[in-house]
Design an enzyme around this catalytic site. Structure first.
Site, PDB file in Angstrom:
ATOM      1  N   GLU A   1       0.945  -1.384   0.032  1.00 27.27           N
ATOM      2  CA  GLU A   1      -0.158   0.219  -0.287  1.00 27.27           C
ATOM      3  C   GLU A   1       1.132   1.091   0.124  1.00 27.27           C
ATOM      4  O   GLU A   1       1.817   1.420   0.502  1.00 27.27           O
ATOM      5  CB  GLU A   1      -0.848  -0.010   1.143  1.00 27.27           C
ATOM      6  CG  GLU A   1      -1.641   0.815   1.507  1.00 27.27           C
ATOM      7  CD  GLU A   1      -2.492   1.541   2.846  1.00 27.27           C
ATOM      8  OE1 GLU A   1      -1.812   1.000   4.174  1.00 27.27           O
ATOM      9  OE2 GLU A   1      -3.514   1.696   3.059  1.00 27.27           O
TER      10      GLU A   1
ATOM     11  N   ASN B   1      -7.180   6.440  -1.905  1.00 29.63           N
ATOM     12  CA  ASN B   1      -5.692   5.548  -0.980  1.00 29.63           C
ATOM     13  C   ASN B   1      -6.580   3.832  -2.199  1.00 29.63           C
ATOM     14  O   ASN B   1      -7.700   3.200  -2.057  1.00 29.63           O
ATOM     15  CB  ASN B   1      -5.760   4.727  -0.075  1.00 29.63           C
ATOM     16  CG  ASN B   1      -4.937   4.169   0.824  1.00 29.63           C
ATOM     17  OD1 ASN B   1      -3.940   3.949  -0.393  1.00 29.63           O
ATOM     18  ND2 ASN B   1      -4.842   3.991   1.619  1.00 29.63           N
TER      19      ASN B   1
ATOM     20  N   LYS C   1      -9.370   2.015  -1.988  1.00 29.22           N
ATOM     21  CA  LYS C   1      -9.661   1.096  -0.633  1.00 29.22           C
ATOM     22  C   LYS C   1     -11.052   1.853  -0.029  1.00 29.22           C
ATOM     23  O   LYS C   1     -11.156   3.035   0.161  1.00 29.22           O
ATOM     24  CB  LYS C   1      -8.531   1.631   0.570  1.00 29.22           C
ATOM     25  CG  LYS C   1      -7.785   1.615   2.147  1.00 29.22           C
ATOM     26  CD  LYS C   1      -6.724   1.526   2.387  1.00 29.22           C
ATOM     27  CE  LYS C   1      -6.999   1.202   3.580  1.00 29.22           C
ATOM     28  NZ  LYS C   1      -5.993   1.538   4.129  1.00 29.22           N
TER      29      LYS C   1
ATOM     30  N   GLU D   1      -6.555   8.518   8.051  1.00 29.64           N
ATOM     31  CA  GLU D   1      -6.929   8.460   6.294  1.00 29.64           C
ATOM     32  C   GLU D   1      -8.142   8.773   6.171  1.00 29.64           C
ATOM     33  O   GLU D   1      -8.363   9.199   5.208  1.00 29.64           O
ATOM     34  CB  GLU D   1      -6.620   6.976   6.410  1.00 29.64           C
ATOM     35  CG  GLU D   1      -5.264   6.419   6.497  1.00 29.64           C
ATOM     36  CD  GLU D   1      -5.378   4.872   5.683  1.00 29.64           C
ATOM     37  OE1 GLU D   1      -6.085   4.377   4.338  1.00 29.64           O
ATOM     38  OE2 GLU D   1      -5.226   3.617   6.450  1.00 29.64           O
TER      39      GLU D   1
ATOM     40  N   CYS E   1      -4.617  -2.435   2.593  1.00 29.70           N
ATOM     41  CA  CYS E   1      -4.556  -3.018   3.768  1.00 29.70           C
ATOM     42  C   CYS E   1      -5.522  -3.511   4.871  1.00 29.70           C
ATOM     43  O   CYS E   1      -6.204  -4.240   5.839  1.00 29.70           O
ATOM     44  CB  CYS E   1      -4.025  -1.281   4.293  1.00 29.70           C
ATOM     45  SG  CYS E   1      -3.452  -1.817   6.185  1.00 29.70           S
TER      46      CYS E   1
ATOM     47  N   ASN F   1       0.864  -1.327   5.245  1.00 27.91           N
ATOM     48  CA  ASN F   1       1.126  -0.546   5.738  1.00 27.91           C
ATOM     49  C   ASN F   1       0.573   0.036   7.863  1.00 27.91           C
ATOM     50  O   ASN F   1       0.026  -0.163   8.609  1.00 27.91           O
ATOM     51  CB  ASN F   1       1.566   1.143   5.928  1.00 27.91           C
ATOM     52  CG  ASN F   1       1.512   1.679   4.471  1.00 27.91           C
ATOM     53  OD1 ASN F   1       3.459   2.557   5.066  1.00 27.91           O
ATOM     54  ND2 ASN F   1       1.373   0.823   3.862  1.00 27.91           N
TER      55      ASN F   1
HETATM   56  N1  CDV Z   1      -3.030   1.191   6.559  1.00 26.11           N
HETATM   57  C1  CDV Z   1      -3.957   0.925   7.582  1.00 26.11           C
HETATM   58  O1  CDV Z   1      -4.745   0.502   6.362  1.00 26.11           O
HETATM   59  N2  CDV Z   1      -3.337   0.334   8.656  1.00 26.11           N
HETATM   60  C2  CDV Z   1      -4.368  -0.122   9.526  1.00 26.11           C
HETATM   61  C3  CDV Z   1      -3.886   0.412  10.712  1.00 26.11           C
HETATM   62  C4  CDV Z   1      -4.661   1.123  11.442  1.00 26.11           C
HETATM   63  C5  CDV Z   1      -5.128  -0.559  11.747  1.00 26.11           C
HETATM   64  C6  CDV Z   1      -4.825  -2.003   9.032  1.00 26.11           C
HETATM   65  O2  CDV Z   1      -5.454  -3.031   9.382  1.00 26.11           O
HETATM   66  O3  CDV Z   1      -3.369  -2.255   9.223  1.00 26.11           O
END
Ligand code: CDV
Length: 308
Positions: free
Chosen positions: A46, A106, A123, A142, A168, A193
């Site tokens: 990501e 995103n 996303k 975000e 993510c 991330n």
């Molecule tokens: N970049 C993300 O979406 N990170 C989230 C964090 C905030 C927990 C994740 O679900 O990994």
């Protein structure tokens, strides 16, 4: 039924001062390693091109525009697309997208083995908050910098395989995989991330976070009889640690390959997509066993309500 060698290009940290040129050179180096390992489809994290900038509060979200891409490919990423085309490796990577209408997403793209973009995903499950939160050890803004994706969860047939993308936090939501599973997905690619600690609950350390990541990716794979690849951007980025733990999971939910470092690292596994057929035709034969007449709440309701 297709077979592909699938790779995960885990990336170490990208610092705020790093130029796109530096990052793209690292991505190309990973691509070369992937080619040497016989990889035919390579997944990057990501927001691969920049630091994970939602950790920084900017009073005017327009200040974040330097982290966004206005077109894809662009001058900075063209060498990556060109080398992928030469090596005949399909790729997927995430970036911050600024549309001509001024909308911010995103986003992740998927290419075919000729380097053409064949799919785009924005996303949907944006975590975090939209205003500065002094209670947190680091910000996760975000919801400030992006709007929720507007493309749903599409799939594409690419290199003979039905592929879908998620980003993510999407990996923690069973709805993500099921929307893809209902379209016969065989490979779900997910860049992430993930901070090594919870910004509000410092006691939740790396081991528990890794467990939750594995649990989500493996359950999504098993319950939809699909390969799933999760790929991290990891290591200490701008003084904040992100977890590694990139994995390739088979349709039984079994981990085939796992990254061991928090740096640029290639993982790879040969994937025989015929292996998806067993689960899809037996315990997870959706047509025979699902009971959507009882699932109305899933789309009718967002938050939990206690009615007893
Ligand atoms: N970049 C993300 O979406 N990170 C989230 C964090 C905030 C927990 C994740 O679900 O990994």
């Amino acid at each position: 039924m297709a077979e592909l060698v699938v790779g995960g290009a885990q990336m170490g940290p990208v610092q705020r001062a790093d130029s796109r040129a530096i990052v793209v050179a690292r991505m190309i180096a990973l691509l070369e390693r992937a080619a040497a390992a016989g990889v035919e489809m390579l997944i990057y994290p990501e927001l691969a091109l920049t630091t994970f900038f939602p950790r920084w509060y900017m009073a005017d979200p327009v200040e974040a525009d330097a982290f966004f891409e206005r077109e894809m490919p662009n001058a900075a990423t063209a060498p990556l697309f060109a080398r992928a085309r030469e090596l005949r490796i399909a790729i997927s990577f995430g970036y911050a997208e600024l549309t001509p209408e001024g909308r911010r997403f995103n986003t992740a793209i998927l290419t075919d083995r000729a380097g053409r973009i064949v799919g785009k995903y924005r996303k949907i499950h944006l975590p975090g908050h939209s205003e500065y939160d002094p209670e947190r050890s680091h910000q996760h803004l975000e919801k400030r910098y992006f709007e929720p994706g507007d493309l749903g969860f599409p799939v594409w047939r690419n290199a003979g395989v039905v592929m879908g993308m998620a980003i993510c936090n999407d990996r923690r939501w069973p709805e993500t995989y099921r929307c893809l599973g209902l379209q016969g997905v065989e490979l779900v690619v997910i860049g992430y991330n993930t901070p090594s600690v919870n910004s509000l609950k410092g006691s939740e350390g790396l081991e528990r976070r890794m467990f939750h990541s594995d649990l989500s990716l493996q359950a999504g794979a098993y319950q939809n009889a699909t390969y799933v690849v999760g790929v991290a951007k990891a290591g200490i980025e701008d003084g904040h640690r992100l977890m590694g733990g990139s994995i390739i999971v088979d349709p039984d939910g079994v981990v085939l390959a796992r990254a061991e470092t928090e740096d640029d690292e290639l993982i790879a596994a040969p994937c025989d997509f015929a292996a998806c057929a067993f689960g899809k035709s037996t315990i997870f034969d959706f047509a025979r066993h699902r009971r959507p007449e009882h699932y109305g709440r899933i789309t009718a309701q967002t938050g939990a309500t206690v009615e007893v």
